[in-house]
Design a protein around this motif. Structure first.
Motif, mmCIF file in Angstrom:
data_model
loop_
_atom_site.group_PDB
_atom_site.id
_atom_site.type_symbol
_atom_site.label_atom_id
_atom_site.label_comp_id
_atom_site.label_asym_id
_atom_site.label_seq_id
_atom_site.Cartn_x
_atom_site.Cartn_y
_atom_site.Cartn_z
ATOM 1 N N GLN A 1 26.625 50.415 48.621
ATOM 2 C CA GLN A 1 27.465 51.561 48.215
ATOM 3 C C GLN A 1 28.904 51.177 47.902
ATOM 4 O O GLN A 1 29.818 51.981 48.086
ATOM 5 C CB GLN A 1 27.492 52.645 49.314
ATOM 6 C CG GLN A 1 26.143 53.085 49.821
ATOM 7 C CD GLN A 1 25.470 54.039 48.852
ATOM 8 O OE1 GLN A 1 26.117 54.881 48.258
ATOM 9 N NE2 GLN A 1 24.181 53.893 48.670
ATOM 10 N N VAL A 2 29.134 49.946 47.427
ATOM 11 C CA VAL A 2 30.492 49.569 47.020
ATOM 12 C C VAL A 2 30.650 49.920 45.542
ATOM 13 O O VAL A 2 29.895 49.439 44.694
ATOM 14 C CB VAL A 2 30.734 48.046 47.217
ATOM 15 C CG1 VAL A 2 32.120 47.665 46.720
ATOM 16 C CG2 VAL A 2 30.559 47.669 48.677
ATOM 17 N N ASN A 3 31.624 50.776 45.250
ATOM 18 C CA ASN A 3 31.891 51.167 43.872
ATOM 19 C C ASN A 3 32.749 50.135 43.178
ATOM 20 O O ASN A 3 33.876 49.881 43.593
ATOM 21 C CB ASN A 3 32.654 52.494 43.861
ATOM 22 C CG ASN A 3 31.749 53.624 43.485
ATOM 23 O OD1 ASN A 3 30.860 53.457 42.647
ATOM 24 N ND2 ASN A 3 31.961 54.762 44.106
ATOM 25 N N VAL A 4 32.236 49.550 42.118
ATOM 26 C CA VAL A 4 32.975 48.514 41.402
ATOM 27 C C VAL A 4 33.526 49.111 40.122
ATOM 28 O O VAL A 4 32.861 49.912 39.469
ATOM 29 C CB VAL A 4 32.026 47.339 41.084
ATOM 30 C CG1 VAL A 4 32.694 46.332 40.183
ATOM 31 C CG2 VAL A 4 31.563 46.688 42.382
ATOM 32 N N ASP A 5 34.754 48.714 39.764
ATOM 33 C CA ASP A 5 35.350 49.288 38.556
ATOM 34 C C ASP A 5 35.455 48.227 37.457
ATOM 35 O O ASP A 5 34.480 47.915 36.790
ATOM 36 C CB ASP A 5 36.694 49.921 38.928
ATOM 37 C CG ASP A 5 37.346 50.636 37.775
ATOM 38 O OD1 ASP A 5 36.654 50.910 36.778
ATOM 39 O OD2 ASP A 5 38.553 50.920 37.846
ATOM 40 N N VAL A 6 36.625 47.595 37.303
ATOM 41 C CA VAL A 6 36.803 46.617 36.212
ATOM 42 C C VAL A 6 36.109 45.303 36.578
ATOM 43 O O VAL A 6 36.263 44.819 37.705
ATOM 44 C CB VAL A 6 38.312 46.348 35.987
ATOM 45 C CG1 VAL A 6 38.511 45.395 34.819
ATOM 46 C CG2 VAL A 6 39.064 47.648 35.779
ATOM 47 N N ILE A 7 35.368 44.724 35.644
ATOM 48 C CA ILE A 7 34.686 43.440 35.899
ATOM 49 C C ILE A 7 35.105 42.436 34.826
ATOM 50 O O ILE A 7 35.099 42.753 33.633
ATOM 51 C CB ILE A 7 33.144 43.593 35.834
ATOM 52 C CG1 ILE A 7 32.680 44.634 36.855
ATOM 53 C CG2 ILE A 7 32.452 42.256 36.067
ATOM 54 C CD1 ILE A 7 31.205 44.968 36.777
ATOM 55 N N VAL A 8 35.475 41.232 35.246
ATOM 56 C CA VAL A 8 35.841 40.190 34.283
ATOM 57 C C VAL A 8 35.126 38.897 34.655
ATOM 58 O O VAL A 8 35.107 38.506 35.823
ATOM 59 C CB VAL A 8 37.372 39.935 34.298
ATOM 60 C CG1 VAL A 8 37.735 38.780 33.365
ATOM 61 C CG2 VAL A 8 38.134 41.187 33.909
ATOM 62 N N GLN A 9 34.512 38.239 33.649
ATOM 63 C CA GLN A 9 33.917 36.913 33.904
ATOM 64 C C GLN A 9 34.690 35.894 33.083
ATOM 65 O O GLN A 9 34.960 36.115 31.899
ATOM 66 C CB GLN A 9 32.443 36.918 33.514
ATOM 67 C CG GLN A 9 31.811 35.538 33.692
ATOM 68 C CD GLN A 9 30.291 35.586 33.651
ATOM 69 O OE1 GLN A 9 29.637 35.971 34.592
ATOM 70 N NE2 GLN A 9 29.745 35.203 32.522
ATOM 71 N N SER A 10 35.015 34.766 33.692
ATOM 72 C CA SER A 10 35.805 33.749 32.980
ATOM 73 C C SER A 10 34.912 32.989 32.006
ATOM 74 O O SER A 10 33.690 33.091 32.068
ATOM 75 C CB SER A 10 36.397 32.765 33.988
ATOM 76 O OG SER A 10 35.352 31.964 34.516
ATOM 77 N N VAL A 11 35.533 32.183 31.144
ATOM 78 C CA VAL A 11 34.747 31.297 30.278
ATOM 79 C C VAL A 11 34.152 30.190 31.148
ATOM 80 O O VAL A 11 34.632 29.941 32.263
ATOM 81 C CB VAL A 11 35.614 30.661 29.164
ATOM 82 C CG1 VAL A 11 36.070 31.718 28.185
ATOM 83 C CG2 VAL A 11 36.792 29.912 29.753
ATOM 84 N N VAL A 12 33.133 29.531 30.630
ATOM 85 C CA VAL A 12 32.502 28.445 31.399
ATOM 86 C C VAL A 12 33.424 27.227 31.390
ATOM 87 O O VAL A 12 33.918 26.804 30.338
ATOM 88 C CB VAL A 12 31.145 28.063 30.771
ATOM 89 C CG1 VAL A 12 30.473 26.974 31.594
ATOM 90 C CG2 VAL A 12 30.262 29.289 30.643
#
Ligand code: ADP
Ligand code: ASP
Ligand code: MG
Length: 403
Positions: A286-297
């Motif tokens: 039940q953790v609400n996640v908002d903005v998500i960012v993944q870095s380049v490899v």
């Protein structure tokens, strides 16, 4: 003659005197020949005080009992306002959520309204009665439920949809919907109109003037919605279909959220299961996640960072540390004390350079933009909370919202 729903918020019913003023307003609407149903919130800070009381008893109060407790606030107001209306010679009666037929899903603390059995409300109104309905509460399988903080707006709109009201008026302590929260931005301007879509974004991004689900419900059922002040006769803001807007502004309003935190999982090897695994595990807790960012490899590894509300940080870290075996990340980093500023406007779809202008404004306030998320009609930036006030002012100014 119109059928109207009028909703009065906590400040508007914050004292006996104010309840008398509200009664005058309702009586006037009735005297003008309209049928009216009233929805009210708990008086002043009652709900906050009830939450505090519960926390004094338990750090993790039982959710069913929490709803029983919080629903009492609105029950006080419906009785007092009904008394004030009866004193004025009107036929009024209080309706708790269940008496008004408000059925919700069986979830405590943030229940959605599933349907409203309108027979008793309509019957009362047909006989010339004014129902005074408790906002924010309903019933599911015989248990009292609540709709989530600010949920009385949603009660009002749902009642308006169910009884096919001609208009739903949300009476509050400001003159309508502004370009930014007028308590924070002195130059904020009241908007005459705003589209459902823009209002929904603003509400979801932190403008507490309307509960997001109230806007969602109004849009879905085509409820005509107005936000206006309890304390003046001014017209307020009409929430309307996009196509009836006269001119499209690039940016219509600015919203913000405080108490944002960022969590990062560092050095996840590319070959291990990643996003699906991480976010399924967080959702399960039940953790609400908002903005998500993944870095380049980089060297066969990626970093994934995301924001949560500060209150959820400990739980989120626990989940992330618990999955180290599967995701094989090298560490978990977290940072509190952040804020999110968002701009919203239907006109930005066809206007390039909006994000750039926002970054420039934020940088000129001294803020460093840490994360960004966009949709067709909004741009959100995560910054340090220390720069929130200055950032809001600069962004508001940059898009000429005070003019
Ligand atoms: P109520 O108790 O009447 O429901 P709320 O406190 O929930 O009132 O909502 C009204 C408050 O919303 C205002 O006092 C204002 O500070 C805040 N607010 C935030 N963003 C906006 C905005 N864009 N326009 C108007 N008010 C806003
Ligand atoms: N009384 C509830 C709250 O304070 C519901 C509302 O006011 O809309 O959140
Ligand atoms: Mg409210």
């Amino acid at each position: 003659m119109a059928v109207m729903v009028q909703k009065y918020g906590g400040t508007s019913v914050g004292s006996a005197e104010r309840i008398e003023k509200v009664a005058d307003r309702v009586a006037k609407t009735y005297a003008n020949g309209h049928q009216v149903a009233v929805v009210v919130s708990a008086m002043g800070h009652t709900t906050d005080e009830l939450v505090e009381l519960a926390n004094a008893i338990s750090s993790d109060p039982d959710r069913r009992e929490m709803d029983v407790l919080l629903s009492t606030g609105e029950q006080v107001t419906i009785a007092l306002l009904s008394m004030a209306l009866i004193k004025r010679g009107l036929k009024a009666a209080s309706f708790t959520g269940w008496q008004a037929g408000i059925q919700t899903e069986a979830v405590h603390g943030a229940a959605r309204i599933s349907e409203i059995h309108t027979e008793s409300l309509l019957d009362w109104m047909k006989r010339g009665g004014i129902p005074v309905i408790a906002g924010f509460q309903g019933i599911a399988d015989g248990a009292i439920t609540t709709l989530g903080r600010g949920g009385s707006d949603t009660t009002a709109v749902a009642v308006a949809a169910a009884i096919q009201a001609d208009l739903c008026e949300i009476y509050t302590d400001v003159e309508g919907v502004y370009t930014a929260d007028p308590r924070f931005i002195k130059g904020a301007r009241r908007l005459d109109r705003i589209s459902y879509e823009e209002m929904l974004e603003l509400a979801n991004l932190g403008s507490q003037v309307l509960h997001p689900r109230a806007v969602e419900t109004a849009k879905k059922h085509g409820v005509a919605l107005v936000v206006r002040s309890t304390f003046s006769q001014n017209e307020g803001t009409v929430i309307t279909e996009m196509k009836t807007m006269e001119s499209e502004r690039v940016v219509t309003g600015v919203a913000f959220e405080k108490e944002v935190a960022r969590i990062a999982l560092l050095g996840i090897p590319l070959e291990t299961p990643q996003l699906s695994h991480i976010f399924s595990a967080l959702a399960k807790e039940q953790v609400n996640v908002d903005v998500i960012v993944q870095s380049v490899v980089r060297e066969g590894e990626v970093d994934v960072s995301f924001t949560v509300m500060e209150g959820d940080v400990d739980r989120a870290i626990e989940v992330c540390e618990g999955m180290m075996e599967e995701t094989k990340h090298k560490g978990v980093f977290h940072e509190k004390g952040l804020a999110k500023i968002s701009i919203v406007g239907a006109g930005m779809i066809s206007n390039p350079g909006v994000a750039a202008k926002m970054f420039t404004a934020l940088e000129s306030s001294g803020a460093h933009v840490k994360m960004v998320s966009t949709s067709e009609i909004k741009v959100s930036c995560v910054i340090d909370n220390d720069f929130l006030q200055a950032g809001l002012e600069k962004v508001h100014e940059a898009f000429e919202l005070d003019q």
